[in-house]
Design a protein around this motif. Sequence first.
Motif, PDB file in Angstrom:
ATOM      1  N   SER A  89       0.814  -1.217   0.000  1.00 23.31           N
ATOM      2  CA  SER A  89       0.000   0.000   0.000  1.00 23.31           C
ATOM      3  C   SER A  89       0.850   1.272   0.000  1.00 23.31           C
ATOM      4  O   SER A  89       0.357   2.360  -0.302  1.00 23.31           O
ATOM      5  N   LYS A  90       2.139   1.135   0.330  1.00 22.40           N
ATOM      6  CA  LYS A  90       3.023   2.304   0.388  1.00 22.40           C
ATOM      7  C   LYS A  90       3.929   2.412  -0.833  1.00 22.40           C
ATOM      8  O   LYS A  90       4.780   3.292  -0.903  1.00 22.40           O
ATOM      9  N   MET A  91       3.727   1.512  -1.807  1.00 25.69           N
ATOM     10  CA  MET A  91       4.645   1.484  -2.947  1.00 25.69           C
ATOM     11  C   MET A  91       4.660   2.793  -3.718  1.00 25.69           C
ATOM     12  O   MET A  91       5.723   3.323  -4.058  1.00 25.69           O
ATOM     13  N   TYR A  92       3.488   3.330  -4.026  1.00 29.72           N
ATOM     14  CA  TYR A  92       3.438   4.522  -4.862  1.00 29.72           C
ATOM     15  C   TYR A  92       4.145   5.699  -4.205  1.00 29.72           C
ATOM     16  O   TYR A  92       4.922   6.416  -4.860  1.00 29.72           O
ATOM     17  N   GLU A  93       3.920   5.902  -2.926  1.00 26.78           N
ATOM     18  CA  GLU A  93       4.607   6.986  -2.221  1.00 26.78           C
ATOM     19  C   GLU A  93       6.111   6.743  -2.224  1.00 26.78           C
ATOM     20  O   GLU A  93       6.908   7.681  -2.368  1.00 26.78           O
ATOM     21  N   GLY A  94       6.505   5.482  -2.070  1.00 29.27           N
ATOM     22  CA  GLY A  94       7.925   5.159  -2.128  1.00 29.27           C
ATOM     23  C   GLY A  94       8.523   5.439  -3.495  1.00 29.27           C
ATOM     24  O   GLY A  94       9.662   5.916  -3.607  1.00 29.27           O
ATOM     25  N   ILE A  95       7.761   5.152  -4.548  1.00 28.32           N
ATOM     26  CA  ILE A  95       8.232   5.399  -5.910  1.00 28.32           C
ATOM     27  C   ILE A  95       8.414   6.901  -6.150  1.00 28.32           C
ATOM     28  O   ILE A  95       9.383   7.326  -6.799  1.00 28.32           O
ATOM     29  N   LYS A  96       7.502   7.714  -5.629  1.00 29.48           N
ATOM     30  CA  LYS A  96       7.662   9.160  -5.789  1.00 29.48           C
ATOM     31  C   LYS A  96       8.912   9.660  -5.063  1.00 29.48           C
ATOM     32  O   LYS A  96       9.626  10.524  -5.570  1.00 29.48           O
ATOM     33  N   THR A  97       9.160   9.100  -3.872  1.00 30.20           N
ATOM     34  CA  THR A  97      10.380   9.456  -3.146  1.00 30.20           C
ATOM     35  C   THR A  97      11.615   9.010  -3.925  1.00 30.20           C
ATOM     36  O   THR A  97      12.612   9.737  -4.010  1.00 30.20           O
ATOM     37  N   LEU A  98      11.545   7.818  -4.509  1.00 27.24           N
ATOM     38  CA  LEU A  98      12.650   7.317  -5.319  1.00 27.24           C
ATOM     39  C   LEU A  98      12.906   8.230  -6.509  1.00 27.24           C
ATOM     40  O   LEU A  98      14.065   8.553  -6.821  1.00 27.24           O
ATOM     41  N   TYR A  99      11.855   8.645  -7.184  1.00 27.01           N
ATOM     42  CA  TYR A  99      11.980   9.543  -8.338  1.00 27.01           C
ATOM     43  C   TYR A  99      12.683  10.843  -7.949  1.00 27.01           C
ATOM     44  O   TYR A  99      13.610  11.303  -8.635  1.00 27.01           O
ATOM     45  N   ARG A 100      12.268  11.425  -6.831  1.00 27.86           N
ATOM     46  CA  ARG A 100      12.899  12.669  -6.372  1.00 27.86           C
ATOM     47  C   ARG A 100      14.373  12.443  -6.050  1.00 27.86           C
ATOM     48  O   ARG A 100      15.220  13.297  -6.338  1.00 27.86           O
TER      49      ARG A 100
END
Length: 339
Positions: free
Chosen positions: A232-243
């Motif tokens: 459930s936290k993958m998308y937020e993690g992906i945005k952090t990864l992108y930044r």
Amino acid sequence: MGNRKISIIVPVYRTQEYLGRCVDSLVNQTYRETEIVLVDDGSPDKCPKICDDYGERDKRIRVVHKENGGLVSAWQAGVKASTGEYLCFVDSDDWVEGDMLEKMAAFLSEGEDDKKEIICCNFVINRPGKETEHFHGLKPGIYEGEYLQGEIKDNLLGHENRKISMSRCMKLFSRSLIEDNIKYSNPRITMAEDVNIVLPALLDCKRVVIMEGALFYHYFYNDVSMVHKYDSKMYEGIKTLYRTIKEIYKAKGRVSGAGQADREYIYLLLLALKNEIRGGEKGYGNRVKSICQETENREVIGSNRVSVLDKGNRLLYFLLRHPWGWAIAGVRMGFLMKK
């Protein structure tokens, strides 16, 4: 190059059934100048005792016990506790061939200076009753100088099939490449988290070796592993990864970095959609639409085109650009039928 000390760092969490196989493959390496750092990440099973038992039997093994903080925090603790000139990472449910380090160490540079180099072998994915061989996209060879600094470093990310795997495993790193870049690794990221250490290490390195053949690393595909479950936290993690990826490219002064980061983000968004469609339950359709329609995402998707060859990814890429209700339902049905 048998005089170079190699530290093998093993994060350990809930792998009591496989840990012995992993550690045995490390203590039995034909290359003997090793240090094995077992990092118990607060595992609630028998792993802490298994680690301690191995530590008592072999003086090359160091055991670190810590509170649970996740995979990244575990290997970070292992780096801090290690003393080797070169670092190697192995996950505790995987195993390696007995001559892996000997054959990889044969490619290390001569001399005592820090060469800032990475030696890459290849790997096998082991599923019950099936093995699949995997190789780096870059052809075998030794890469240095202008070609490494230009062509290769300008194409590390933003491709469906990467030239060099971004896994921290299957590689020997000069210690400085990890220590100098560990600041970019974020324990909150749980998907593609290795990019945050391997990318800056590759951007800083002066020598990369891609070995031919060298199917030394065995990746155990564990269906009950958290990496294969709904997150459930993958998308937020992906945005952090992108930044973080954008931050890394900026810090390293790579002109091509912004484009690479944007294209890589699109592929990461495909993973986010797959996570929701395959594992999400109530409200998955709204979450898919929200991801696709977020302003920043629309800008990145509209400004960049990527090549998508995998059939499943093609469906997800279509969905990313056209998040219609019938399309979401159809893609979900297709993925569920493939389970």
